[in-house]
Design an enzyme around this catalytic site. Structure first.
Site, PDB file in Angstrom:
ATOM      1  N   ARG A 296       0.872  -1.188   0.000  1.00 17.33           N
ATOM      2  CA  ARG A 296       0.000   0.000   0.000  1.00 17.33           C
ATOM      3  C   ARG A 296       0.892   1.215   0.000  1.00 17.33           C
ATOM      4  O   ARG A 296       1.667   1.422   0.947  1.00 17.33           O
ATOM      5  CB  ARG A 296      -0.917   0.008   1.222  1.00 17.33           C
ATOM      6  CG  ARG A 296      -1.590   1.345   1.470  1.00 17.33           C
ATOM      7  CD  ARG A 296      -2.677   1.285   2.515  1.00 17.33           C
ATOM      8  NE  ARG A 296      -3.787   0.493   2.039  1.00 17.33           N
ATOM      9  CZ  ARG A 296      -4.969   0.384   2.673  1.00 17.33           C
ATOM     10  NH1 ARG A 296      -5.173   1.021   3.808  1.00 17.33           N
ATOM     11  NH2 ARG A 296      -5.934  -0.362   2.181  1.00 17.33           N
TER      12      ARG A 296
ATOM     13  N   HIS B 143      -7.626   0.771  -6.126  1.00 16.43           N
ATOM     14  CA  HIS B 143      -7.768  -0.136  -4.970  1.00 16.43           C
ATOM     15  C   HIS B 143      -8.378  -1.445  -5.508  1.00 16.43           C
ATOM     16  O   HIS B 143      -9.495  -1.805  -5.174  1.00 16.43           O
ATOM     17  CB  HIS B 143      -8.677   0.523  -3.930  1.00 16.43           C
ATOM     18  CG  HIS B 143      -8.600  -0.079  -2.562  1.00 16.43           C
ATOM     19  ND1 HIS B 143      -7.743  -1.119  -2.238  1.00 16.43           N
ATOM     20  CD2 HIS B 143      -9.277   0.211  -1.417  1.00 16.43           C
ATOM     21  CE1 HIS B 143      -7.910  -1.427  -0.967  1.00 16.43           C
ATOM     22  NE2 HIS B 143      -8.827  -0.649  -0.449  1.00 16.43           N
TER      23      HIS B 143
ATOM     24  N   GLN C 169      -9.941  -4.292  -3.264  1.00 15.74           N
ATOM     25  CA  GLN C 169     -11.249  -3.931  -2.725  1.00 15.74           C
ATOM     26  C   GLN C 169     -12.348  -4.245  -3.739  1.00 15.74           C
ATOM     27  O   GLN C 169     -13.432  -4.713  -3.387  1.00 15.74           O
ATOM     28  CB  GLN C 169     -11.268  -2.429  -2.396  1.00 15.74           C
ATOM     29  CG  GLN C 169     -12.594  -1.938  -1.852  1.00 15.74           C
ATOM     30  CD  GLN C 169     -12.865  -2.417  -0.441  1.00 15.74           C
ATOM     31  OE1 GLN C 169     -12.040  -2.223   0.435  1.00 15.74           O
ATOM     32  NE2 GLN C 169     -14.014  -3.036  -0.219  1.00 15.74           N
TER      33      GLN C 169
ATOM     34  N   ASP D 108     -17.697   6.441  -0.706  1.00 19.31           N
ATOM     35  CA  ASP D 108     -16.390   6.305  -0.057  1.00 19.31           C
ATOM     36  C   ASP D 108     -16.141   7.612   0.690  1.00 19.31           C
ATOM     37  O   ASP D 108     -16.815   8.620   0.409  1.00 19.31           O
ATOM     38  CB  ASP D 108     -15.311   6.072  -1.140  1.00 19.31           C
ATOM     39  CG  ASP D 108     -13.905   5.888  -0.580  1.00 19.31           C
ATOM     40  OD1 ASP D 108     -13.777   5.598   0.630  1.00 19.31           O
ATOM     41  OD2 ASP D 108     -12.942   6.045  -1.357  1.00 19.31           O
TER      42      ASP D 108
ATOM     43  N   CYS E  47     -16.361   0.969   1.240  1.00 21.84           N
ATOM     44  CA  CYS E  47     -15.151   0.183   1.529  1.00 21.84           C
ATOM     45  C   CYS E  47     -14.664   0.364   2.962  1.00 21.84           C
ATOM     46  O   CYS E  47     -13.841  -0.426   3.422  1.00 21.84           O
ATOM     47  CB  CYS E  47     -14.055   0.521   0.527  1.00 21.84           C
ATOM     48  SG  CYS E  47     -13.519   2.234   0.603  1.00 21.84           S
TER      49      CYS E  47
ATOM     50  N   ARG F  70     -13.024  -9.170   1.810  1.00 23.92           N
ATOM     51  CA  ARG F  70     -11.643  -8.816   1.481  1.00 23.92           C
ATOM     52  C   ARG F  70     -10.735 -10.051   1.597  1.00 23.92           C
ATOM     53  O   ARG F  70      -9.874 -10.291   0.757  1.00 23.92           O
ATOM     54  CB  ARG F  70     -11.130  -7.721   2.436  1.00 23.92           C
ATOM     55  CG  ARG F  70     -11.824  -6.377   2.306  1.00 23.92           C
ATOM     56  CD  ARG F  70     -11.496  -5.701   0.996  1.00 23.92           C
ATOM     57  NE  ARG F  70     -10.072  -5.513   0.826  1.00 23.92           N
ATOM     58  CZ  ARG F  70      -9.357  -4.519   1.368  1.00 23.92           C
ATOM     59  NH1 ARG F  70      -9.946  -3.611   2.098  1.00 23.92           N
ATOM     60  NH2 ARG F  70      -8.059  -4.417   1.136  1.00 23.92           N
TER      61      ARG F  70
HETATM   62  N1  NVA Z   1     -10.393   6.380  -0.917  1.00 18.95           N
HETATM   63  C1  NVA Z   1     -10.024   5.902   0.393  1.00 18.95           C
HETATM   64  C2  NVA Z   1     -10.161   4.417   0.451  1.00 18.95           C
HETATM   65  C3  NVA Z   1      -9.935   3.842   1.834  1.00 18.95           C
HETATM   66  C4  NVA Z   1      -9.913   2.322   1.867  1.00 18.95           C
HETATM   67  C5  NVA Z   1      -8.612   6.338   0.710  1.00 18.95           C
HETATM   68  O1  NVA Z   1      -7.759   6.281  -0.175  1.00 18.95           O
HETATM   69  O2  NVA Z   1      -8.356   6.736   1.833  1.00 18.95           O
END
Ligand code: NVA
Length: 309
Positions: A102, A129, A132, A225, A265, A293
């Protein structure tokens, strides 16, 4: 056979995405039925941004695949700071069987994949992502049967990783993806075009629909989100104002199909991008989504490992 990676949603063909979803479903039924990491072989997990679900679901999933989840502390490793991404990739590739990362820049992930010689998995970047989305599609499939032909409305910050991933993965699944956001928070035109190109081969489509009410009208799946993605904290005040009309309230959800399901998510901010009555209400499937997940990512790892040999 070359090494397969999962860096963005369109790394999978429609057939591969369907195969992976089938595998995720079967791993959900029989969690220990595939052991590609038996040994145990190690998988490096590196997080340069906060995490809960991703760390836990990869950790548990890697163990269920027979492997050893190895948390590599991003701050200690200093990837790209203490040593180059290329050198880190070469070293990790000699120690572990896969790398889950990540981080911020998609280009760094691409560099890791180019030099690691083992599968590299995107555990979220600024742009995508994809893990996800495998979990999300699995969840929709469980609740609504087939994916092809369903309409999904993504409302909120569509310029973030989740907006982009829904465009690509939804179109790959043959879904009609509508994204709705204020001007300035829409996906890049190239992303919408890429999704449309994929949709042309699957029967799906991709569209930007500015008004949230129009985007949600009749939708089978409604997704939102956080308005403040990781790294955007300094913009909180401005974003909270600009996104207010895109809040997923019971009134907005009432415009969707009567049996529409709601995905998020997580982490979620009740009263901001989603009302408490919606996320905690009968149409919400977010806890299934969070559980999925693990099943989805096990399928991703098994698929990449088995197709890289
Ligand atoms: N768009 C959010 C997703 C979190 C899983 C972020 O990048 O923080």
């Amino acid at each position: 056979m070359s090494t397969r990676h999962f860096l963005r949603d369109d790394d999978l063909t429609p057939a591969e995405q369907a195969e992976l979803l089938d595998l995720a479903s079967s791993l959900k039924q029989l969690p220990y039925s595939r052991r590609p990491l038996a040994g145990p072989q190690s998988v490096a997990m590196i997080f340069d941004k906060p995490t809960l679900r991703t760390q836990v679901s990869f950790g548990a999933g890697i163990a269920e695949l027979g492997g050893n989840p190895m948390l590599v502390e991003g701050r200690l490793a200093g990837i790209g700071v203490r040593e180059s991404v290329e050198d880190v990739a070469r070293v990790l590739g000699r120690q572990v069987s896969a790398i889950v990362w990540r981080t911020f820049h998609q280009s760094d992930l691409d560099t890791m994949a180019a030099h690691a010689d083992v599968p590299v998995v995107n555990a979220l970047t600024d742009d995508f992502h994809p893990c996800q989305l495998i979990a999300d599609l699995l969840t929709v499939r469980e609740h609504r049967g087939a994916l092809a032909g369903l309409t999904v409305a993504f409302v909120g910050d569509a310029a973030c990783n989740m907006g982009n991933s829904w465009l690509l993965a939804g179109a790959t699944a043959g879904m009609h993806v509508r994204v709705s956001a204020p001007e300035g928070y829409l996906p890049e035109q190239a992303m919408v075009e890429r999704a449309s190109e994929i949709g042309a081969t699957t029967g799906g489509s991709a569209a930007v629909v500015l008004e949230p009410e129009k985007a949600v009208a009749g939708a089978d799946v409604v997704v939102t989100d956080t308005w403040i993605s990781m790294g955007k904290e300094a913009e909180e005040a401005a974003r909270t104002q600009v996104f207010a009309r895109w809040s997923l309230t019971p009134e907005l959800l009432a415009l969707a199909a009567p049996d529409a399901i709601v995905l998020h998510c997580l982490p979620a901010y009740r009263g901001k991008e989603i009302a408490a009555e919606v996320i905690d209400g009968p149409q919400s499937v977010v806890w299934d989504e969070a559980e999925n997940r693990r099943h989805a990512q096990k399928a991703v790892l098994a698929f990449l490992l088995e197709n890289s040999r």
